[in-house]
Write a protein that holds these residues in place. Structure first.
Motif, short mmCIF file in Angstrom:
data_model
loop_
_atom_site.label_atom_id
_atom_site.label_comp_id
_atom_site.label_asym_id
_atom_site.label_seq_id
_atom_site.Cartn_x
_atom_site.Cartn_y
_atom_site.Cartn_z
N LEU A 75 0.82 -1.21 0.00
CA LEU A 75 0.00 0.00 0.00
C LEU A 75 0.86 1.26 0.00
CD1 LEU A 75 -2.68 1.46 0.14
CD2 LEU A 75 -2.70 1.11 2.60
N ASP A 76 1.90 1.30 0.81
CA ASP A 76 2.76 2.49 0.88
C ASP A 76 3.44 2.77 -0.46
OD1 ASP A 76 2.15 3.00 3.57
OD2 ASP A 76 3.75 1.66 4.26
N ALA A 77 4.00 1.75 -1.08
CA ALA A 77 4.70 1.93 -2.36
C ALA A 77 3.72 2.30 -3.47
CB ALA A 77 5.44 0.66 -2.74
N PHE A 78 2.52 1.69 -3.46
CA PHE A 78 1.50 2.01 -4.46
C PHE A 78 1.05 3.46 -4.32
CE2 PHE A 78 -3.07 2.12 -5.56
CZ PHE A 78 -2.95 1.88 -6.92
N ALA A 79 0.76 3.89 -3.09
CA ALA A 79 0.33 5.27 -2.86
C ALA A 79 1.44 6.25 -3.23
CB ALA A 79 -0.08 5.45 -1.40
N LYS A 80 2.68 5.91 -2.92
CA LYS A 80 3.80 6.81 -3.24
C LYS A 80 3.99 6.92 -4.74
CE LYS A 80 8.72 7.63 -2.37
NZ LYS A 80 8.67 8.76 -3.22
N LYS A 107 -7.73 10.94 1.08
CA LYS A 107 -6.50 10.84 0.31
C LYS A 107 -6.29 9.36 -0.05
CE LYS A 107 -5.15 15.13 0.42
NZ LYS A 107 -4.88 15.92 -0.76
N LEU A 108 -5.49 9.09 -1.06
CA LEU A 108 -5.36 7.74 -1.62
C LEU A 108 -5.10 6.68 -0.56
CD1 LEU A 108 -5.26 5.92 -4.10
CD2 LEU A 108 -2.85 6.47 -4.31
N LYS A 109 -4.08 6.86 0.22
CA LYS A 109 -3.71 5.85 1.21
C LYS A 109 -4.81 5.70 2.27
CE LYS A 109 0.04 4.55 4.27
NZ LYS A 109 1.33 4.93 4.81
N ASP A 110 -5.39 6.82 2.73
CA ASP A 110 -6.45 6.77 3.73
C ASP A 110 -7.71 6.11 3.18
OD1 ASP A 110 -4.73 8.15 5.42
OD2 ASP A 110 -5.55 10.10 4.87
N SER A 111 -8.04 6.40 1.92
CA SER A 111 -9.22 5.82 1.30
C SER A 111 -9.10 4.31 1.17
CB SER A 111 -9.45 6.45 -0.07
OG SER A 111 -10.54 5.87 -0.72
N ILE A 112 -7.96 3.84 0.68
CA ILE A 112 -7.75 2.39 0.52
C ILE A 112 -7.70 1.72 1.89
CG2 ILE A 112 -6.16 0.62 -0.29
CD1 ILE A 112 -5.39 2.52 -2.57
N SER A 113 -7.00 2.32 2.85
CA SER A 113 -6.92 1.74 4.19
C SER A 113 -8.30 1.63 4.82
CB SER A 113 -6.03 2.59 5.09
OG SER A 113 -4.73 2.61 4.62
N GLY A 114 -9.10 2.68 4.66
CA GLY A 114 -10.46 2.66 5.21
C GLY A 114 -11.31 1.57 4.60
N PHE A 115 -11.20 1.40 3.27
CA PHE A 115 -11.97 0.34 2.62
C PHE A 115 -11.50 -1.04 3.05
CE2 PHE A 115 -12.62 -2.79 -0.68
CZ PHE A 115 -14.01 -2.77 -0.74
N LEU A 116 -10.18 -1.24 3.11
CA LEU A 116 -9.67 -2.55 3.52
C LEU A 116 -10.11 -2.90 4.94
CD1 LEU A 116 -6.07 -2.45 1.99
CD2 LEU A 116 -8.10 -3.63 1.10
N GLN A 117 -10.21 -1.89 5.78
CA GLN A 117 -10.67 -2.12 7.14
C GLN A 117 -12.15 -2.51 7.17
OE1 GLN A 117 -10.18 1.23 9.76
NE2 GLN A 117 -10.06 -0.10 11.55
N THR A 118 -12.99 -1.83 6.38
CA THR A 118 -14.41 -2.21 6.34
C THR A 118 -14.59 -3.58 5.70
OG1 THR A 118 -14.82 -1.08 4.23
CG2 THR A 118 -15.22 0.17 6.25
#
Length: 145
Positions: free
Chosen positions: A7-12, A32-43
């Motif tokens: 996730l970090d490398a993809f967002a960067k 933001k990209l990383k926050d959006s993906i992290s939020g979805f993965l958590q749900t």
């Protein structure tokens, strides 16, 4: 050979290309990209949401927004996600310009991307922008004496 990114490398890799605006992941979790993906993965992990396509995440953002009554450029990406890694080689990117009513003006599709072949935000906007028309200087009319 596949290049799998966490996730970090993809967002960067995307933010380095100028994709630093707000995203929606699977039509939810704005941020933001990383926050959006992290939020979805958590749900998704909690079982309250799941991707619409197996092993793919759908990301969307506006590349150019000048208000409700102006044309806009939108970017939709379908990114392969498996075992916590992102595969840019199996990514589809759709860039489209719509008018103020949502009617499609121009669309562009990219496939088989790598971290270096993802266009910058300016290059993506240029793909769907209309070239300015050259204006011919009006002739001066009048009497000559």
């Amino acid at each position: 050979m596949k290049l799998l990114l966490d996730l970090d490398a993809f967002a960067k890799s995307l933010t380095d290309k100028g994709y630093d605006g707000y995203f929606h992941t699977e039509s939810c979790c704005p941020g933001k990209l990383k926050d959006s993906i992290s939020g979805f993965l958590q749900t998704w992990e909690n079982g309250t949401n799941a991707p619409s396509s197996a092993n793919y995440l759908h990301l969307s953002t506006y590349l150019e927004w000048n208000g409700e009554d102006m044309p806009k450029v939108e970017c939709n990406m379908r990114v392969r996600y498996e075992n916590g890694k992102f595969d840019l080689g199996d990514t589809e990117m759709y860039i489209k310009r719509t008018d103020r009513y949502g009617q499609l003006m121009k669309e562009f599709k990219l496939t088989n991307l790598t971290a270096s072949s993802v266009p910058t935000i300016k290059e993506a906007i240029a793909q769907v922008s209309e070239k300015p028309k050259e204006e011919i200087a009006p002739r001066k009319r009048g009497f000559r004496m």
